[in-house]
Design an enzyme around this catalytic site. Structure first.
Site: not given
Ligand code: NAD
Length: 490
Positions: A156, A161, A176, A251-252, A285, A384
């Site tokens: 949420l 954000w 999404k 934001e990765l 993250c 990570e």
């Molecule tokens: P992920 O990249 O697997 O998924 C993130 C989102 O992207 C999900 O909604 C997913 O369905 C979507 N997605 C997946 N493949 C896609 C594609 N081909 N095209 C478009 N969308 C797609 O990441 P996760 O496992 O959900 O989250 C963990 C990661 O997020 C970690 O690396 C973490 O560090 C990062 N994160 C960063 C922050 C920040 O503020 N920098 C905050 C939270 C999480």
């Protein structure tokens, strides 16, 4: 209702009728069937968002949007307790942490309501030009339709954000959520529905990454892509954005360092180190997952860390007193245990944890783990893990600590603890990261900029920077002299 997509102010069935299952991480059992959006639904939602933008939302006054944002906050507040419990069931986190998240999400909507109202005052400010024959005013206009893709660790809060600053700016949203935790985003849609937010201003599409996130990132009707998630997906989003030069913010991930100097208080250090890596099961993250300890304090600090880590209460996030819940999914559980095996294989010493806790035979629980002295090139030191795994290395000098901390492809966050404020400030300034904590780790404020350097992302969320993400800046320059310009007409 909640078992449908939310598009154009209506609950609709997914085009292909597909569904996916959301699981309870504490039991590993199915929790709810969720509608799965695909390309056609994305197209429908983007068109609705465009119409809503053109029909008035994009031209509305900030003060008016501020009222909508406050109404959304009020509606979420009305269901605050239920929302926090839902978040625990969907994500696994301990209830007090879910309660913080919901309160922060509400605070985020209220904060951007204020910024929306202030935006009216900033509109059409004149610029002093060095040529009095011209007058120039500057406008801040909404970017258009925002495609927003979020992860599962703060479901949420990540939605807030993204959505709050976009709506404040006058953009419209297609959100999404992650397929692992889609439920609270559907509640946000229900809140928008309950307050009668104009149709199409906020559309919520649960779905799989490739099937829903992919088409959203590639849709030519999307003006702005805002993504939070992993580096590999971030790279795909950026390539998709490059095809038609979409505005993009990312934001990765991170592999952030916490540097603790000899002059630190051991108990305070233990508290912040544990919080910095183990809250939210380490699925953060900005988690300070690499600990750099100065040699003098290291023996006492590491002994206390191991002792305190073993005392952490693990269990279902709904049980009182639990500090560490299950990981979010089977995939995340396998991934984290895989990293633990790699750490052992490369010769780092596992001081504690890294296995299924005794007595918790179902669900995705992992004991918090500490690795001692992994090599600088060890995978557990460099990659990570996104789970409750801390890696510790010792250092002698400030220079060495900064070198080790900055030797990473990530640059999201960092922390330093020292009794010497000047040294702490020097080290904070020397860290190549977008977020630095001094004598603490993790506290996050809606007012302060959030985001990373290097492969941790592009752009900043939160604060005024979060609003700028969804604004275009326009200059309107007017020739006000009654004299001819004199290029052709002399
Ligand atoms: P992920 O990249 O697997 O998924 C993130 C989102 O992207 C999900 O909604 C997913 O369905 C979507 N997605 C997946 N493949 C896609 C594609 N081909 N095209 C478009 N969308 C797609 O990441 P996760 O496992 O959900 O989250 C963990 C990661 O997020 C970690 O690396 C973490 O560090 C990062 N994160 C960063 C922050 C920040 O503020 N920098 C905050 C939270 C999480």
């Amino acid at each position: 209702m909640r078992d449908q997509l939310y598009i154009n102010g209506q609950w609709v069935s997914p085009d292909l009728g597909g569904r996916f299952t959301s699981f309870d991480p504490a039991t590993g059992r199915p929790l709810r069937e969720v509608p799965a959006a695909t390309e056609e639904d994305v197209d429908h939602a983007v068109r609705a968002a465009r119409q809503a933008f053109n029909r008035g939302w994009g031209q509305s006054r900030g003060a008016e949007r501020a009222e909508w944002l406050q109404a959304l906050a009020n509606e979420l507040e009305r269901n605050q307790a239920e929302l926090a419990e839902l978040e625990v069931r969907d994500n696994g986190k301990p209830l007090p942490e879910a309660q913080w998240d919901v309160a922060d999400a509400i605070g985020c909507f209220r904060y951007y309501a204020e910024l929306a109202a202030e935006l009216d005052q900033r509109q059409d400010q004149t610029l002093a030009l060095p040529d009095e024959r011209f007058r120039c005013r500057v406008r801040h206009e909404p970017v258009g339709v925002a495609g927003q893709i979020i992860p599962w660790n703060y479901p949420l809060l990540m939605a807030a954000w993204k959505v709050a600053p976009a709506l404040a700016a006058g953009a419209t949203c297609v959100l999404k959520p992650s397929e692992l935790t889609p439920l609270s985003a559907l509640e946000l849609a229900a809140a928008a529905d309950a307050i009668g937010l104009p149709a199409g201003v906020l559309n919520v599409l649960p779905g799989l990454g490739a099937d829903a996130g992919g088409p959203l990132s590639q849709h030519p009707g999307v003006d702005k892509l805002a993504f939070t998630g992993s580096v590999p997906t971030g790279a795909k989003i950026m390539s998709a954005a490059a095809q038609d030069i979409k505005n993009v913010s990312l934001e990765l991930g991170g592999k952030s360092a916490f540097i603790v100097f000899d002059d630190s208080d051991v108990e305070a250090a233990v508290e912040w180190i544990l919080f910095g890596i183990f809250w939210n099961q380490g699925q953060v993250c900005s988690a300070t997952s690499r600990l750099l300890v100065q040699e003098g304090i290291a023996p006492r600090l590491i002994e206390r860390l191991v002792e305190a880590t073993r005392a952490i209460t693990i269990g279902n996030g709904l049980q009182p007193g639990v500090l560490l819940g299950p990981l979010v999914s089977q995939g995340q559980y396998d991934k984290v245990l895989g990293f633990v095996e790699q750490g052992k294989a490369c010769g780092a010493k596992l001081l504690t944890g890294g296995r299924r806790p005794a007595g918790l035979n179902e669900g995705w629980f992992v004991e918090p783990a500490i690795f001692d002295e992994p090599a600088e090139n060890a995978i557990v030191w460099r990659e990570e893990i996104f789970g409750p795994v801390l890696c510790v290395k010792r250092f002698k000098t400030e220079t060495e600590a900064l070198r080790l901390a900055n030797d990473s492809r990530f640059g999201l966050a960092g922390a330093v603890m020292s009794g010497d404020p000047q040294r702490a400030a020097r080290v904070a300034n020397g860290l190549r990261a977008g977020i630095v904590w001094v004598n603490c780790s993790q506290p996050t404020f809606t007012q302060a900029p959030w985001g990373g350097m290097k492969q941790s992302g592009i752009g900043r969320e939160l604060g005024v920077w979060g609003l700028e993400n969804y604004l275009e800046v326009k200059q309107v320059t007017e020739y006000v002299s009654d004299q001819p310009w004199g290029w052709y007409l002399k």
